[in-house]
Scaffold this motif. Structure first.
Motif, short mmCIF file in Angstrom:
data_model
loop_
_atom_site.label_atom_id
_atom_site.label_comp_id
_atom_site.label_asym_id
_atom_site.label_seq_id
_atom_site.Cartn_x
_atom_site.Cartn_y
_atom_site.Cartn_z
N THR A 240 0.84 -1.20 0.00
CA THR A 240 0.00 0.00 0.00
C THR A 240 0.87 1.25 0.00
O THR A 240 1.88 1.30 0.71
N GLN A 241 0.48 2.24 -0.81
CA GLN A 241 1.27 3.46 -0.91
C GLN A 241 0.48 4.66 -0.38
O GLN A 241 -0.75 4.73 -0.52
N SER A 242 1.20 5.61 0.24
CA SER A 242 0.62 6.87 0.69
C SER A 242 1.13 7.93 -0.28
O SER A 242 2.32 8.27 -0.28
N VAL A 243 0.24 8.42 -1.11
CA VAL A 243 0.64 9.29 -2.21
C VAL A 243 0.33 10.76 -1.86
O VAL A 243 -0.81 11.10 -1.53
N THR A 244 1.35 11.60 -1.94
CA THR A 244 1.12 13.03 -1.75
C THR A 244 1.15 13.70 -3.12
O THR A 244 1.82 13.25 -4.04
N ILE A 245 0.34 14.80 -3.24
CA ILE A 245 0.26 15.54 -4.50
C ILE A 245 0.66 16.98 -4.21
O ILE A 245 0.14 17.60 -3.26
N THR A 246 1.55 17.49 -4.99
CA THR A 246 2.01 18.88 -4.79
C THR A 246 2.09 19.60 -6.13
O THR A 246 2.16 18.96 -7.18
#
Lengths: 653, 119
Positions: free
Chosen positions: A131-137
């Protein structure tokens, strides 16, 4: 009277005022809405908010130049985004207030010359094993981000407003956009995150790792269809990019360790399997076997490993690959001697040194009629010869315990190795039997016992005593001689509850049936059976047809026997023919289903039983052919021969 | 006469039907245990039983071994007197070894009853 007239005037004015107020004619007016930013010239897009200082009122607005009213225009619900010249008119009303004056704001929008930086994902889109924790910037400071994971394209109005890292636990595509007043919207960034959680089945070697007496050809396979396999033989660890791609069986001409990995697009790489092959020359065989002889003989030495050389000595020293006489022809034995032999071959581990003592003579020290060189007990006139069943080693009996219901055919609910050593005297009469049982596994949830019965009562129970049983419960009734009471034939209960002999390791189902669960040391029980001396011929014992059985869940009347082996006197006969059982006692048909399937199996060598929930035919390639041919095809189906087993279906530590 | 004819026809028909009885063939591709087609009289035994009758010229011990020389049984054979014993072996075994006074012989298991006299 004058006063009365004044009162009536005041009251009338009050009523009229009340009527006018309540009808709205004299309602207070809502404050005029204000907009932010103020009208003027801007670089678009621009976000305009409308507010009113009068609490609780509704705001309607228009952008078409027509004045809004309490019934016309768009009800304001949130900031308005404008991208071109726009004239906004707005009024406020309601909550007891009359409609406000019209607010009038005019915006001139010049086209933006800069664009918001497109969103970026961290980690980047790709393939992951968890499982991945994806941040968007966005590199544009102050930009707002919206995203979707359902395939739709986000924009200013649609999609989820990004507020924090997104958890991706299954394969998904994220689309994101960033926007900010005064700048063009960013491009939509799209990223697919592939989450792999299913691994490729680990490679399996056939034949399995082990010690072999001849060169081997090792095949590698994976249960995952279409998987690619890479392997190494130099000790290094193969990966999806390292090692030789497997395309054909590997020739094992010397001792080696093969490591292999299987991989396939869209799946996790398998674990690395390792298989150690030891090539060892088979031990020399001395023929005839060592023993006593009353006349000269000659001894031949052989080995089953092709091409091996044999050296031997007769002077008591240990032969090696460089010492001792190279064997070429039979060795004459004209005097008592000990022959020691070793076999060796290039690239193979040498055999063990085998020793055989050949004694010439005709003395009979105990006077029992068997000369000392042939007497296993030369100083004991009551004993003479050892007999084994099976031949030196152990057999196995394995049972299912759901009878009379059909089980899952993994034949591991009770697995017991057995061996009988019977001693006879010089008159071939029975002396005693050592019956050794090794409880190897119990895949059951039931508390089962185990016993056996002699094939006949040719040796009556009154002539037998037995000791050594492992009894921990009280549902078995034994006589003073150790045999079970109430039986028509001598019956021996070896143990009454398997769970009291093998402790559950705490993980896995059952004991010693789940691959990977801790292995529990098997329990060994030896019964000592003694017969009335010098009375019963050895052949009356008929131990080859002993009748093993389990007692299910400590219910004494519920036994399970091998197919077509009769129950004991304590079996509840009314259970036959119920559920899946198709026994027909009048024709001696027992413990078979209506399709003739069994609840038990016996082999004369230690049996590699299936792992939990694996039917026996899945572990043994030729089992079905053997069964359907009534035993004519593949009578050796259970042996560890190339292509005979699916080792991943069989229990191993 | 007519009755005899009817009976004959019935008998012939019965024989014809009996001879046409279909043999149950094994399933060529069984996937589960329930797919197996097993004959009702199959014993599921992995073993085979043999009866040995042994004789020799002197009172000597006979050792009965598997084909690899592993000991199974011993008995004292009295001179010139046949001795019978039963032996159970793996069903796949093809030979058995007997040893008597320094002489070993390998016998083919081509019969359920084996008779052997040592010289």
């Amino acid at each position: 009277m004058k006063n009365t007239s004044a009162y009536i005037k005041v009251l009338g004015l009050a009523l009229v005022s009340f009527f006018l107020m309540s009808s709205g004619v004299f309602a207070a007016k809502a404050a005029k809405p204000t907009m932010s930013p103020a009208g003027g010239t801007y670089t678009g897009p621009l976000t305009v908010t409308i507010s009113c200082s009068t609490p609780g009122v509704t705001i309607r607005y228009t952008t078409d130049g027509v004045n809004p009213t309490s019934t016309r225009g768009t009800i304001y619900s949130g900031p308005i985004r404008i991208t071109g010249d726009t004239h906004i008119l707005a009024v406020a009303y309601g909550n007891g207030y009359s409609t406000s004056s019209t607010a009038n704001y005019n915006y001139r929008i010049n086209a933006a010359t800069t664009t918001v930086a497109a969103p970026a994902f961290s980690p980047a889109a790709g393939t992951y094993n968890s499982t991945q924790s994806v941040t968007i910037t966005s590199a544009t400071s102050g930009a707002t981000i919206r995203y979707t994971t359902d395939g739709s394209t986000p924009d200013y109005d649609t999609g989820t407003l990004y507020s924090g890292a997104i958890t991706i636990s299954a394969t998904a595509t994220i689309k994101a956009i960033a926007y900010k007043d005064g700048m063009n919207d960013s491009n939509v960034t799209t990223g697919t995150f592939t989450i792999q959680t299913i691994p490729v089945s680990a490679p399996v070697f056939s034949p399995a790792a082990g010690t072999y007496n001849d060169v081997q050809t090792v095949a590698i396979s994976s249960a995952t269809s279409g998987a690619t396999i890479r392997y190494t033989t130099d000790g290094s660890t193969p990966t999806a990019s390292n090692g030789t791609v497997y395309s054909a069986p590997i020739a094992v001409n010397t001792g080696m360790t093969i490591k292999a990995i299987a991989y396939k697009s869209g799946l996790l790489d398998s674990s690395v399997s390792s298989s150690v092959y030891v090539l060892k020359v088979a031990n020399p065989i001395l023929t005839p076997a060592a023993g006593g002889f009353d006349r000269p003989t000659s001894v031949t030495i052989s080995t089953t490993t092709p091409g091996a050389t044999i050296r031997y000595t007769t002077n008591g020293t240990e032969p090696t690959i460089s010492t001792g006489t190279v064997y070429s022809s039979a060795i004459p034995v004209n005097v008592s001697m000990t022959i020691k032999a070793i076999a060796y071959k290039t690239n193979f581990t040498s055999s063990d040194v085998v020793s055989g003592t050949y004694t010439l003579g005709s003395e009979d020290g105990d006077g029992d009629g068997v000369i000392d060189v042939e007497d296993d007990y030369p100083q004991d006139a009551t004993r003479a010869l050892n007999n084994f069943f099976p031949s030196t080693g152990s057999g196995t009996v394995a049972f299912e315990d759901l009878w009379p219901s059909q089980g899952d055919f993994d034949l591991n609910d009770v697995v017991v190795d057995f061996s009988f050593k019977t001693i006879t005297n010089a008159s071939n009469k029975l002396v005693e039997t050592y019956a050794t049982f090794v409880l190897r596994a119990t895949g059951a949830a039931l508390r089962n016992g185990f016993g056996f019965q002699f094939a006949s009562n040719a040796i009556p129970g009154s002539a037998i005593t037995v000791t050594g049983m492992q009894m921990t419960k009280d549902y078995i009734s034994l006589g003073n001689n150790g045999l079970e009471n109430g039986q028509a034939k001598p019956t021996f209960i070896v143990f009454d509850n398997a769970f009291d002999l093998l402790a559950n390791p705490g993980t896995g189902s059952g004991i010693n049936v789940t691959i990977g669960a801790p292995n529990v040391e098997p329990a060994t029980i030896t019964l000592h059976i003694v017969y009335t001396p010098n009375t019963y011929d050895a052949e009356l014992l008929d131990i080859e047809h002993f009748n093993p059985f389990i007692i299910v869940n400590m219910v004494r009347s519920r036994e399970v026997h091998l197919p077509d082996y009769a129950p004991t006197s304590l079996q509840d006969m009314s259970m036959f023919g119920t559920y899946d059982d198709n026994s027909i006692p009048v024709i001696n048909r027992y413990y078979k289903t209506s399709t003739n399937l069994p609840w038990g199996l016996m082999t004369l060598e230690s049996f590699a039983y299936p792992a939990e929930k694996n039917p026996i035919m899945d572990g043994y390639v030729h089992y079905a052919e053997w069964a359907q041919s009534s035993g004519q095809k593949y009578p050796d189906w259970f042996k560890d021969l190339p292509g005979y087993r699916n080792n991943e279906k069989l229990y191993h530590k | 006469m007519k009755t005899i004819r009817v009976v004959l026809v019935a008998l012939i028909a019965a024989v014809a039907f009996t001879s046409c009885k279909k043999e149950i063939l094994p399933n060529p591709n069984p996937q589960t245990m329930d797919d197996l087609i097993v004959k009702a009289d199959f014993s599921w035994k992995t073993t085979a039983d043999y009866e040995l009758t042994l004789q020799g010229p002197a009172n000597r011990v006979v050792s009965v071994m598997e084909q690899d020389g592993t000991l199974i049984k011993k008995c004292l054979v009295v001179a010139n007197k046949p001795y019978k014993m039963d032996v159970t072996l793996p069903a796949y075994a093809s030979t058995i070894r007997l040893q008597y006074n320094g002489v070993a012989v390998d016998l083919a298991l081509d019969s359920k009853k084996i008779v052997y006299s040592f010289k």
